[in-house]
Motif scaffolding. Sequence first.
Motif, PDB file in Angstrom:
ATOM      1  N   UNK A 187      32.916   9.746  47.056  1.00  0.00           N
ATOM      2  CA  UNK A 187      33.949  10.366  47.889  1.00  0.00           C
ATOM      3  C   UNK A 187      35.136   9.422  48.076  1.00  0.00           C
ATOM      4  N   UNK A 188      34.999   8.184  47.577  1.00  0.00           N
ATOM      5  CA  UNK A 188      36.068   7.184  47.733  1.00  0.00           C
ATOM      6  C   UNK A 188      36.373   6.570  46.370  1.00  0.00           C
ATOM      7  N   UNK A 189      36.535   7.425  45.364  1.00  0.00           N
ATOM      8  CA  UNK A 189      36.674   6.928  43.996  1.00  0.00           C
ATOM      9  C   UNK A 189      37.879   6.006  43.836  1.00  0.00           C
ATOM     10  N   UNK A 190      38.984   6.341  44.494  1.00  0.00           N
ATOM     11  CA  UNK A 190      40.181   5.506  44.364  1.00  0.00           C
ATOM     12  C   UNK A 190      39.919   4.090  44.844  1.00  0.00           C
ATOM     13  N   UNK A 191      39.174   3.953  45.942  1.00  0.00           N
ATOM     14  CA  UNK A 191      38.867   2.623  46.476  1.00  0.00           C
ATOM     15  C   UNK A 191      37.958   1.849  45.519  1.00  0.00           C
ATOM     16  N   UNK A 192      36.961   2.531  44.963  1.00  0.00           N
ATOM     17  CA  UNK A 192      36.065   1.895  44.004  1.00  0.00           C
ATOM     18  C   UNK A 192      36.844   1.450  42.774  1.00  0.00           C
ATOM     19  N   UNK A 193      37.746   2.310  42.278  1.00  0.00           N
ATOM     20  CA  UNK A 193      38.559   1.947  41.122  1.00  0.00           C
ATOM     21  C   UNK A 193      39.372   0.693  41.425  1.00  0.00           C
ATOM     22  N   UNK A 194      39.943   0.628  42.632  1.00  0.00           N
ATOM     23  CA  UNK A 194      40.768  -0.511  43.023  1.00  0.00           C
ATOM     24  C   UNK A 194      39.952  -1.802  43.041  1.00  0.00           C
ATOM     25  N   UNK A 195      38.736  -1.728  43.588  1.00  0.00           N
ATOM     26  CA  UNK A 195      37.905  -2.932  43.694  1.00  0.00           C
ATOM     27  C   UNK A 195      37.476  -3.429  42.320  1.00  0.00           C
TER      28      UNK A 195
END
Length: 246
Positions: free
Chosen positions: A19-27
């Motif tokens: 549900x937080x794919x953008x955050x995972x991609x960033x990390x």
Amino acid sequence: MSGHSKWKNIMHKKEKSDAQRAKIFTKIGREIAVAVKEGGPDPASNSKLADLIAKAKSNNVPNENIERVIKKAAGGQEKSDYEGIIYEGYGPSGVAVIVETLTDNRNRTAGDLRHYFDKFGGNLGQNGCVSWMFQEKGVIVIEKAADVDEDKLMEDALEAGAVDVNSDDEVFEIFTEPNDLHNVRVALEAKKYNIISAEDERIPSNYVHLDNEDDIKHMNLLLEALEDDDDVQHVWHNWENEGEEN
């Protein structure tokens, strides 16, 4: 080694992170940028980068995102100078917690982490206060499919340099020494095993079970706060019943 428990923790995190794919991609992108700066943009000669590309793909990061981060870091366009810092502390009822960060402002990160621990019934400690309770290992998770023979997998894994193989109802876990993770992953991929994840992990030597409802609530909130922080890359702990609700 508690393979089954660790896999359940991975599943718990995966469900939440979807549900937080953008955050995972960033990390993951931040990790890739650091790996490129340290070892160059070619995964053939930079095994750390190769492992992170595999990690990114297993987390459904689009290829164009991966290529963009590598190109930006290789061309010197990534202006942030990230520093890897490890923090250690205790959650409610003495749960041991290790937080791995990549930050461009260590004062901000330390202040934020201290706030999370204090707010949710724990405390940030000195380096070394809990790390002695954990053992660093490479962990490769392989899907348990009908065409995977456990004995053959164990033979292939040990031949590739693994030190142990665990099995539960859903997956196989292959344990390696940290420096051997890349070579073992590559060898098993070459034999067409479906690898779900392959990462260095910190495995606790013992686990803490929380029974108090407030402790469970606060430990869940602490983990959520840590994982939502952009500077935090990994969180390791020895809470046995992770994910239980109060």
